[in-house]
Write a protein that holds these residues in place. Structure first.
Motif, PDB file in Angstrom:
ATOM      1  N   ARG A  19       0.828  -1.212   0.000  1.00  0.00           N
ATOM      2  CA  ARG A  19       0.000   0.000   0.000  1.00  0.00           C
ATOM      3  C   ARG A  19       0.862   1.262   0.000  1.00  0.00           C
ATOM      4  O   ARG A  19       0.542   2.243  -0.676  1.00  0.00           O
ATOM      5  N   ALA A  20       1.957   1.239   0.767  1.00  0.00           N
ATOM      6  CA  ALA A  20       2.848   2.395   0.798  1.00  0.00           C
ATOM      7  C   ALA A  20       3.485   2.608  -0.568  1.00  0.00           C
ATOM      8  O   ALA A  20       3.615   3.743  -1.039  1.00  0.00           O
ATOM      9  N   THR A  21       3.855   1.527  -1.224  1.00  0.00           N
ATOM     10  CA  THR A  21       4.457   1.632  -2.553  1.00  0.00           C
ATOM     11  C   THR A  21       3.464   2.193  -3.559  1.00  0.00           C
ATOM     12  O   THR A  21       3.813   3.043  -4.387  1.00  0.00           O
ATOM     13  N   VAL A  22       2.231   1.737  -3.494  1.00  0.00           N
ATOM     14  CA  VAL A  22       1.198   2.254  -4.396  1.00  0.00           C
ATOM     15  C   VAL A  22       0.965   3.738  -4.135  1.00  0.00           C
ATOM     16  O   VAL A  22       0.818   4.528  -5.072  1.00  0.00           O
ATOM     17  N   GLU A  23       0.983   4.144  -2.875  1.00  0.00           N
ATOM     18  CA  GLU A  23       0.786   5.560  -2.547  1.00  0.00           C
ATOM     19  C   GLU A  23       1.944   6.405  -3.075  1.00  0.00           C
ATOM     20  O   GLU A  23       1.732   7.495  -3.612  1.00  0.00           O
ATOM     21  N   VAL A  24       3.161   5.902  -2.965  1.00  0.00           N
ATOM     22  CA  VAL A  24       4.315   6.628  -3.502  1.00  0.00           C
ATOM     23  C   VAL A  24       4.184   6.744  -5.017  1.00  0.00           C
ATOM     24  O   VAL A  24       4.434   7.803  -5.594  1.00  0.00           O
ATOM     25  N   ARG A  25       3.776   5.660  -5.664  1.00  0.00           N
ATOM     26  CA  ARG A  25       3.591   5.702  -7.120  1.00  0.00           C
ATOM     27  C   ARG A  25       2.543   6.740  -7.504  1.00  0.00           C
ATOM     28  O   ARG A  25       2.740   7.527  -8.429  1.00  0.00           O
ATOM     29  N   GLN A  62       1.213  11.982  -9.855  1.00  0.00           N
ATOM     30  CA  GLN A  62       0.588  13.298  -9.686  1.00  0.00           C
ATOM     31  C   GLN A  62       1.614  14.414  -9.841  1.00  0.00           C
ATOM     32  O   GLN A  62       1.344  15.422 -10.493  1.00  0.00           O
ATOM     33  N   ALA A  63       2.800  14.222  -9.272  1.00  0.00           N
ATOM     34  CA  ALA A  63       3.858  15.241  -9.411  1.00  0.00           C
ATOM     35  C   ALA A  63       4.281  15.375 -10.864  1.00  0.00           C
ATOM     36  O   ALA A  63       4.489  16.489 -11.361  1.00  0.00           O
ATOM     37  N   TYR A  64       4.393  14.258 -11.567  1.00  0.00           N
ATOM     38  CA  TYR A  64       4.753  14.299 -12.990  1.00  0.00           C
ATOM     39  C   TYR A  64       3.698  15.059 -13.788  1.00  0.00           C
ATOM     40  O   TYR A  64       4.016  15.906 -14.618  1.00  0.00           O
ATOM     41  N   GLN A  65       2.421  14.770 -13.508  1.00  0.00           N
ATOM     42  CA  GLN A  65       1.347  15.460 -14.217  1.00  0.00           C
ATOM     43  C   GLN A  65       1.347  16.947 -13.896  1.00  0.00           C
ATOM     44  O   GLN A  65       1.108  17.774 -14.782  1.00  0.00           O
TER      45      GLN A  65
END
Length: 124
Positions: free
Chosen positions: A103-109, A114-117
């Motif tokens: 879950r933490a990995t998915v949240e980081v992804r 979002q930052a890329y967008q």
């Protein structure tokens, strides 16, 4: 009412003790210069190796999550097969650890996407 004032006086006494102890030390909110430039050498340091890059750190984190999932799966299989060394509590803890890591990995992804967008949508 006396309980509240007692607690407040204990907090004040603790703050005063901590303030007296920390006068000679650096302020608690001071920024460690090594955090700003992790690859830089500190004064007096000789031959310090470079800090790992973002990609290397990300790969290690993903490998760690994968390892946790593989370990949890192996423990689950051992428990199902009747292995006396795999008790239910350990299996459940391993499964929860792998679930939290995933879950933490998915949240980081999600935050990275979002930052890329956000960067891509910035006006030039």
């Amino acid at each position: 009412m006396t309980d509240i004032s007692s607690i407040l006086s204990q907090i004040r006494a603790h703050e005063m003790r901590m303030g007296a102890m920390g006068r000679d030390a650096a302020p608690a909110k001071a920024i460690d210069p090594s955090l700003l430039n992790p690859g830089a050498q500190r004064p007096g340091e000789v031959g310090r190796s470079e800090a790992p890059g973002f990609m290397e750190t990300l790969n290690k984190a993903i490998d760690g999550v994968s390892g946790a999932q593989n370990h949890a799966g192996a423990m689950q299989k051992a428990f199902e097969m009747g292995d006396p060394n795999a008790d239910l509590a350990r299996v459940m803890v391993a499964m929860q650890q792998s679930q939290v890591a995933f879950r933490a990995t998915v949240e980081v992804r999600n935050r990275m996407v979002q930052a890329y967008q956000d960067v891509m949508n910035m006006p030039v």
